[in-house]
Write a protein that holds these residues in place. Structure first.
Motif: not given
Length: 248
Positions: A193, A195-198, A225-227
């Motif tokens: 993703g 938008a993955d900040v992790d 995102d990360h999920r």
């Protein structure tokens, strides 16, 4: 209720296994995650519907398995994954690794290339203890971690912080996969993703550039995102499994 597998090191791992046809699929979860998460549950339902062999499990110190999370490290969780794959499956498997599970999958693939038919990495996080943890700490925090042996990190997924131990950092440094050649002699799909900040997209791009494979593709999903657990992302995960299975 889960079934139980005891590793050669005496760790008791909780697992669920679905019998089926074709290449087996093994789901390897993330750091502080467990086998009841959205992606694992989605794959369980998919396997039951499609008649596909499927295995999901909890590393030691995770979920329902034995041990304390704070006492574990990458080497332990890699050993758990290797033992349960060798003990409960036969023939080549498709490994689906989420976040830390992507790193563990790469370690399994490096150690047992003959048992891996394909690999799907979802926000794969190889070498994260070094690149995303240790190297991000200011020198004063590195020294404090060395002196104390642990530090508390805030979590985006829980109100409670989690513990990063010096053992985790030092052991992780012994299992890095991006510092030396990484041959993956099977189809690989990396899903990431934007938008993955992790685990930022730069990690996926580095892995794409570093690894060698006869069929390696990276798919970036804008806004994910990360999920990586929206219905669209879950469908993409299943399609990636089909692609690596069909290309064997």
């Amino acid at each position: 209720m889960p079934d139980w597998f005891t590793t050669p090191d005496g760790r008791k791992l909780a697992f669920h296994q679905t019998r089926g046809q074709g290449l087996g699929v093994v789901f390897l979860g993330g750091f502080r995650s467990d086998m009841t998460g959205t992606k694992a549950a989605h794959l369980q339902a998919w396997a039951e519907t499609s008649g596909r062999a499927f295995l999901r499990f909890d590393y030691s110190g995770h979920g329902q398995s034995s041990g304390r999370f704070e006492e574990g490290c990458i080497g332990d969780w890699f050993a758990d994954a290797r033992a349960i794959i060798e003990g409960l499956t036969t023939g080549p498997q498709v490994l689906v690794g989420s976040s830390m599970g992507g790193w563990i999958s790469l370690l399994v693939a490096r150690a047992l290339p003959h048992r891996v038919a394909g690999l799907v990495g979802i926000a794969a996080a190889p070498d994260f203890t070094q690149d995303l943890m240790w190297d991000s700490y200011p020198e004063a925090e590195q020294q404090a971690l060395k002196a104390q042996g642990w530090r508390a990190e805030p979590s985006a997924y829980s109100e409670d912080p989690y513990v990063v131990t010096l053992k985790l950092i030092e052991d992780g440094a012994q299992h890095l996969v991006l510092r030396k050649p990484l041959a993956l002699p099977f189809p690989v799909r990396l899903l990431q993703g934007t938008a993955d900040v992790d685990v930022p997209p730069s990690v996926a791009l580095r892995l794409l550039d570093h690894a060698t494979s006869p069929d390696l593709q990276l798919t970036l999903v804008k806004g994910a995102d990360h999920r990586f657990s929206t219905p669209e992302c879950l469908d993409l995960m299943v399609r990636a499994i089909a692609e690596v299975s069909d290309n064997v």
